[in-house]
Design an enzyme around this catalytic site. Structure first.
Site, PDB file in Angstrom:
ATOM      1  N   GLU A 195       0.859  -1.251  -0.129  1.00 45.65           N
ATOM      2  CA  GLU A 195       0.004   0.049  -0.229  1.00 45.65           C
ATOM      3  C   GLU A 195       1.117   1.093  -0.078  1.00 45.65           C
ATOM      4  O   GLU A 195       0.491   2.237  -0.634  1.00 45.65           O
ATOM      5  CB  GLU A 195      -0.804  -0.198   1.053  1.00 45.65           C
ATOM      6  CG  GLU A 195      -1.642   1.149   1.248  1.00 45.65           C
ATOM      7  CD  GLU A 195      -2.692   1.263  -0.132  1.00 45.65           C
ATOM      8  OE1 GLU A 195      -2.904   2.572  -0.541  1.00 45.65           O
ATOM      9  OE2 GLU A 195      -3.219   0.280  -0.664  1.00 45.65           O
ATOM     10  N   GLU A 247       1.272   6.251  -7.250  1.00 42.36           N
ATOM     11  CA  GLU A 247       0.072   7.023  -7.403  1.00 42.36           C
ATOM     12  C   GLU A 247       0.603   8.769  -7.341  1.00 42.36           C
ATOM     13  O   GLU A 247       0.211   9.298  -8.228  1.00 42.36           O
ATOM     14  CB  GLU A 247      -1.170   6.880  -6.685  1.00 42.36           C
ATOM     15  CG  GLU A 247      -1.880   5.733  -6.887  1.00 42.36           C
ATOM     16  CD  GLU A 247      -3.095   5.411  -6.453  1.00 42.36           C
ATOM     17  OE1 GLU A 247      -3.548   6.048  -5.679  1.00 42.36           O
ATOM     18  OE2 GLU A 247      -3.764   4.168  -6.768  1.00 42.36           O
TER      19      GLU A 247
END
Length: 115
Positions: free
Chosen positions: A61, A68
């Protein structure tokens, strides 16, 4: 110099905890898993499995959030390749999460069925 490295890493962890909703959710789930492990008095091998898969998911994550952010920085406007990168990065977390649920079920279901 080593001290600075830890300082920057801790700064990144704090930023993820403050700003990344999915990371906060994963930390909450991790805390619930730890609580369940304590309640059910799971074995050392079960602890190792849970801690290993939980660590992998949390790291995935963090990498996903990093990817991102980089993509948003490089390509602020929509681009199909940028979207593909972000989707594949999220898919990595999804695949790992599916495996973590299976591992959790294999560990905890026998304890739940024995109640």
């Amino acid at each position: 110099m080593l001290h600075q490295s830890f300082k920057y890493a801790l700064k990144g962890l704090v930023a993820a905890l403050k700003e990344e909703r999915n990371f906060k959710i994963m930390i909450l789930v991790f805390a619930l898993v730890i609580g369940a492990g304590i309640v059910f008095k799971i074995t050392l091998r079960e602890w190792i499995s849970l801690l290993l898969i939980s660590g992998v998911i949390l790291v995935a994550e963090l990498f996903n959030s990093t990817i991102e952010t980089i993509v948003d920085l490089i390509s602020p406007e929509f681009h199909p390749l940028a979207q593909r990168i972000k989707d594949m990065s999220a898919a990595a977390v999804l695949v790992g999460s599916i495996f973590s649920v299976v591992i959790g079920a294999l560990i905890f279901l026998p304890y739940l069925f024995s109640l």
